[in-house]
Design a protein around this motif. Structure first.
Motif, PDB file in Angstrom:
ATOM      1  N   SER A 166       0.829  -1.210   0.000  1.00 38.85           N
ATOM      2  CA  SER A 166       0.000   0.000   0.000  1.00 38.85           C
ATOM      3  C   SER A 166       0.861   1.257   0.000  1.00 38.85           C
ATOM      4  O   SER A 166       0.529   2.252  -0.660  1.00 38.85           O
ATOM      5  N   THR A 226       2.369   1.959  -3.437  1.00 38.74           N
ATOM      6  CA  THR A 226       1.378   2.474  -4.394  1.00 38.74           C
ATOM      7  C   THR A 226       0.839   3.837  -3.979  1.00 38.74           C
ATOM      8  O   THR A 226       0.009   4.411  -4.689  1.00 38.74           O
ATOM      9  N   ASN A 262      -1.042   4.488  -1.396  1.00 38.17           N
ATOM     10  CA  ASN A 262      -2.365   4.397  -0.771  1.00 38.17           C
ATOM     11  C   ASN A 262      -2.200   4.292   0.757  1.00 38.17           C
ATOM     12  O   ASN A 262      -2.286   3.220   1.338  1.00 38.17           O
ATOM     13  N   SER A 265      -5.311   3.039   2.861  1.00 39.71           N
ATOM     14  CA  SER A 265      -5.466   1.585   2.866  1.00 39.71           C
ATOM     15  C   SER A 265      -4.500   0.947   3.863  1.00 39.71           C
ATOM     16  O   SER A 265      -4.874   0.023   4.597  1.00 39.71           O
TER      17      SER A 265
END
Length: 232
Positions: A80, A83, A85, A88
């Motif tokens: 996560s 990326t 994110n 998340s």
């Protein structure tokens, strides 16, 4: 005739002794009956033993849960973060409900601040988590030290009882001595056994906590390294 008169009392005495032994056979004490001979000291010793077992099993299950494999969690958080994110990653840590998850969550919430601040936040949470794991371990250590001393108190009481009964009766009888020795020997042995078991259980839990702490430190270092990767 003289020999017969001389041996007759000895024969009668031996016959009476055999009859007495046959009339009152040896009685074997059960373990419970033997423990009750230890006197009132056995009651606090039993409480200490029960308390020690409760603390051990409660802490054992808690520490074992904290020591479960978290490789899946770290992989998901790493994926996560790479990326971008972060929400998340925070959700994953929050849902894990583990010491490592709470540490990583605190670090993720500090992203954007200097690395030193992130490290400090993770270390603070780590100390709190370790203190939670060590909860009541001190009581188990105290039991390991108190139980033998409490058993020795039973020893002293037994000796005092012996001398008191001897002074009252004015004679030394095997029954008077053995009555006090029951309290002395049983309470001391019980206290030592409880102390030894508590000491072993305490060190087992300490070793488990140390293993969890090492694992948390390793994972937190890997987490900090992961945050520093883009800046390298």
């Amino acid at each position: 005739m003289f020999l017969q008169d001389t041996l007759q009392p000895l024969t009668d005495t031996a016959t009476n002794a055999v009859s007495a032994l046959q009339a009152s056979p040896n009685q074997e004490l059960s373990l419970f009956e033997l423990l009750t001979k230890g006197g009132w000291v056995m009651i606090p010793l039993a409480i200490l033993a029960l308390l020690g077992l409760v603390i051990f099993f409660e802490r054992y299950l808690t520490i074992r849960k904290a020591n479960r494999d978290e490789s899946q969690l770290t992989m998901q958080v790493r994926s996560s973060i790479k990326t971008g994110n972060l929400d998340s990653a925070i959700a994953i840590c929050k849902s894990s409900n583990t010491p490592l998850g709470r540490m990583l969550q605190k670090g993720l919430l500090r992203i954007g601040r200097p690395i030193k601040d992130i490290e400090g936040a993770i270390e603070n949470i780590g100390r709190l988590e370790v203190s939670k794991l060590e909860k009541n371990l001190g009581i188990l250590g105290v039991i390991a030290g108190i139980a033998p001393m409490l058993g020795f108190v039973g020893t002293i009481i037994g000796v005092i009882t012996i001398f008191h009964d001897v002074s009252v009766k004015g004679v030394i009888e095997i029954g008077t001595i053995s009555g006090g020795l029951y309290v002395k020997m049983i309470s001391s042995a019980t206290g030592l056994i409880i102390g030894i078991i508590a000491y072993v259980l305490y060190n087992i839990l300490v070793a488990m906590v140390d293993k969890v702490v090492l694992k948390m430190e390793t994972d937190s270092i890997e987490f900090i390294d992961l945050l520093e990767e883009p800046g390298r």
